[in-house]
Design a protein around this motif. Sequence first.
Motif, PDB file in Angstrom:
ATOM      1  N   MET A   1      -9.237  -7.384  10.515  1.00 20.94           N
ATOM      2  CA  MET A   1      -8.320  -7.763   9.436  1.00 20.94           C
ATOM      3  C   MET A   1      -7.948  -6.525   8.650  1.00 20.94           C
ATOM      4  N   LYS A   2      -6.668  -6.363   8.449  1.00 19.23           N
ATOM      5  CA  LYS A   2      -6.233  -5.175   7.720  1.00 19.23           C
ATOM      6  C   LYS A   2      -5.417  -5.615   6.517  1.00 19.23           C
ATOM      7  N   LEU A   4      -2.542  -4.993   4.238  1.00 16.63           N
ATOM      8  CA  LEU A   4      -1.367  -4.125   4.225  1.00 16.63           C
ATOM      9  C   LEU A   4      -0.923  -3.833   2.805  1.00 16.63           C
ATOM     10  N   ASP A   5      -0.930  -4.870   1.987  1.00 17.43           N
ATOM     11  CA  ASP A   5      -0.469  -4.690   0.614  1.00 17.43           C
ATOM     12  C   ASP A   5      -1.196  -5.701  -0.251  1.00 17.43           C
ATOM     13  N   SER A   6      -2.070  -5.198  -1.132  1.00 16.39           N
ATOM     14  CA  SER A   6      -2.854  -6.171  -1.893  1.00 16.39           C
ATOM     15  C   SER A   6      -2.070  -6.768  -3.043  1.00 16.39           C
ATOM     16  N   ALA A   8       1.436  -7.687  -3.296  1.00 21.43           N
ATOM     17  CA  ALA A   8       2.808  -7.853  -2.822  1.00 21.43           C
ATOM     18  C   ALA A   8       3.678  -8.584  -3.821  1.00 21.43           C
ATOM     19  N   GLY A   9       3.089  -9.079  -4.886  1.00 15.25           N
ATOM     20  CA  GLY A   9       3.906  -9.741  -5.901  1.00 15.25           C
ATOM     21  C   GLY A   9       3.029 -10.601  -6.779  1.00 15.25           C
ATOM     22  N   LEU A  19       4.909 -24.375  -4.916  1.00 17.92           N
ATOM     23  CA  LEU A  19       4.566 -24.195  -3.509  1.00 17.92           C
ATOM     24  C   LEU A  19       3.711 -25.351  -3.019  1.00 17.92           C
ATOM     25  N   ARG A  23       4.515 -28.537  -0.304  1.00 18.69           N
ATOM     26  CA  ARG A  23       3.705 -28.864   0.871  1.00 18.69           C
ATOM     27  C   ARG A  23       3.379 -30.353   0.911  1.00 18.69           C
TER      28      ARG A  23
ATOM     29  N   LEU B   4       0.242 -12.256  -4.585  1.00 18.15           N
ATOM     30  CA  LEU B   4       0.462 -12.340  -3.151  1.00 18.15           C
ATOM     31  C   LEU B   4      -0.141 -11.117  -2.505  1.00 18.15           C
ATOM     32  N   SER B   5      -0.824 -11.318  -1.385  1.00 19.97           N
ATOM     33  CA  SER B   5      -1.359 -10.180  -0.648  1.00 19.97           C
ATOM     34  C   SER B   5      -0.915 -10.276   0.786  1.00 19.97           C
ATOM     35  N   GLU B   6      -0.498  -9.120   1.326  1.00 15.94           N
ATOM     36  CA  GLU B   6      -0.032  -9.120   2.705  1.00 15.94           C
ATOM     37  C   GLU B   6      -1.176  -8.671   3.608  1.00 15.94           C
ATOM     38  N   ILE B   7      -1.449  -9.461   4.613  1.00 12.85           N
ATOM     39  CA  ILE B   7      -2.597  -9.176   5.487  1.00 12.85           C
ATOM     40  C   ILE B   7      -2.129  -9.129   6.931  1.00 12.85           C
ATOM     41  N   GLU B   8      -2.751  -8.244   7.718  1.00 16.46           N
ATOM     42  CA  GLU B   8      -2.528  -8.270   9.152  1.00 16.46           C
ATOM     43  C   GLU B   8      -3.863  -8.603   9.799  1.00 16.46           C
ATOM     44  N   HIS B   9      -3.866  -9.586  10.664  1.00 18.50           N
ATOM     45  CA  HIS B   9      -5.137 -10.049  11.217  1.00 18.50           C
ATOM     46  C   HIS B   9      -4.996 -10.330  12.702  1.00 18.50           C
ATOM     47  N   PHE B  34      -9.308 -18.430   6.277  1.00 15.83           N
ATOM     48  CA  PHE B  34      -9.157 -17.770   4.987  1.00 15.83           C
ATOM     49  C   PHE B  34      -9.235 -18.672   3.768  1.00 15.83           C
ATOM     50  N   ILE B  39     -12.158 -12.726  -0.586  1.00 12.59           N
ATOM     51  CA  ILE B  39     -12.024 -11.430   0.085  1.00 12.59           C
ATOM     52  C   ILE B  39     -12.270 -10.381  -0.992  1.00 12.59           C
ATOM     53  N   LEU B  42      -9.659  -8.590  -3.335  1.00 10.03           N
ATOM     54  CA  LEU B  42      -8.423  -9.359  -3.364  1.00 10.03           C
ATOM     55  C   LEU B  42      -8.578 -10.671  -4.125  1.00 10.03           C
ATOM     56  N   VAL B  48      -2.000 -20.154   2.259  1.00 10.01           N
ATOM     57  CA  VAL B  48      -1.163 -19.213   3.008  1.00 10.01           C
ATOM     58  C   VAL B  48       0.268 -19.359   2.499  1.00 10.01           C
ATOM     59  N   TYR B  49       0.861 -18.260   2.055  1.00 11.50           N
ATOM     60  CA  TYR B  49       2.210 -18.334   1.490  1.00 11.50           C
ATOM     61  C   TYR B  49       3.252 -18.460   2.604  1.00 11.50           C
ATOM     62  N   ARG B  73       1.259 -13.614   4.430  1.00  8.47           N
ATOM     63  CA  ARG B  73       0.941 -13.393   3.022  1.00  8.47           C
ATOM     64  C   ARG B  73       0.097 -14.544   2.495  1.00  8.47           C
ATOM     65  N   VAL B  75      -1.759 -16.374  -0.990  1.00  4.06           N
ATOM     66  CA  VAL B  75      -1.780 -16.470  -2.446  1.00  4.06           C
ATOM     67  C   VAL B  75      -3.228 -16.308  -2.872  1.00  4.06           C
TER      68      VAL B  75
END
Lengths: 146, 199
Positions: A1-2, A4-6, A8-9, A19, A23, B4-9, B34, B39, B42, B48-49, B73, B75
């Motif tokens: 897991m990486k 990328l941007d903690s 982002a907004g 949101l 749903r 919001l956090s962007e993650i690559e997994h 998740f 985390i 974070l 999940v956004y 991304r 939340v």
Amino acid sequence: MKILDSKAGALTNFEVLDLLRSRGAGTDPTRVIASVSPSEFKVFDYLENSAACNQTREIIQKFVDACKKFDLAKAEILNIINTRPSSGVEVYQIIEDCDIRMEEDTIHELVETINQILPSHQLTNETADENNEIEETAEENNEMTS
Amino acid sequence: MFFLSEIEHTLRLPPYLLNRPLNEAIKGELDSTFLDKVIEKLGLCITVYDIQSIEGGFIFPGDGASTYTVMFRLVMFRPYEGEIISARLQESTKDGLRLSLGFFDDIYVPVPLLASPVHSEPDPRLKDSVTWIWEYDGQNYPIDGADEIRFRVHNVSYPPIPLEQEEEASDKKAVKPFAPMVITGSLDGDGLGPVSWWV
């Protein structure tokens, strides 16, 4: 897991509530069917009971525009939208170095702006409704007697 | 409160999910991995956004499942220092208060950060429980669970996962479950504390 941007907004409580609503989270009856997990429901419950339940996008946009003249930091505007302070004392906590940056008149103006644009929260809503009812019945009584 | 956090997994999709449409299967896997987990740095993952991209789909030798690299991304609940939050009182002990947000319970207000001056009174109903009372202007204001309590975030810490469970056989109290994220709050200031004090 990486990561990328903690950051982002930043999201206001209203955006998260919106949101979850989109749903399918709703109050009580719809719980069984919606594709929302129990932990998301707890967040939904908390947000429904906070000041975010009555807000809309337009209201928030209007408030942000009205706040431009007060020179507030983004985090402070976010905090105000989330907690909806209704008096000077509460605003004082949110704004850093409030007594240095703003005078009493400006604080008063800010509280007025908040009270006008942001819809009030449950506690104050109930007393406002009661006051309205008392005023209406008083008016009716006056009309009947005159 | 929420960011919001962007993650690559790199996500492994087990074979029993192969009959589902890809997006649904990946969302389900992300949720179970998740959601409601902390985390470090974070915060607590709320939901999940959106899913931004799904790549891959390779099957590694010897494995029946396909592996995808997903960018998405989340939340995250991560209060910043100095933020004002409303919470409910969960328990009140001699060490201080414990507040709860419904979805997050590990908010502690230790005694030094309570509104000063303050004194405590043992609660007759519950053992180990103590009611904190604030003295101001000659009047006594108790902190009870009646309404929301506003506090300022003093600190957010992520204690490291303990390697061994502490054995407290002598203590009758149950060992508290490990809290991966702890928020320390402060009630010391005008406008903080139960909402009824200031309305």
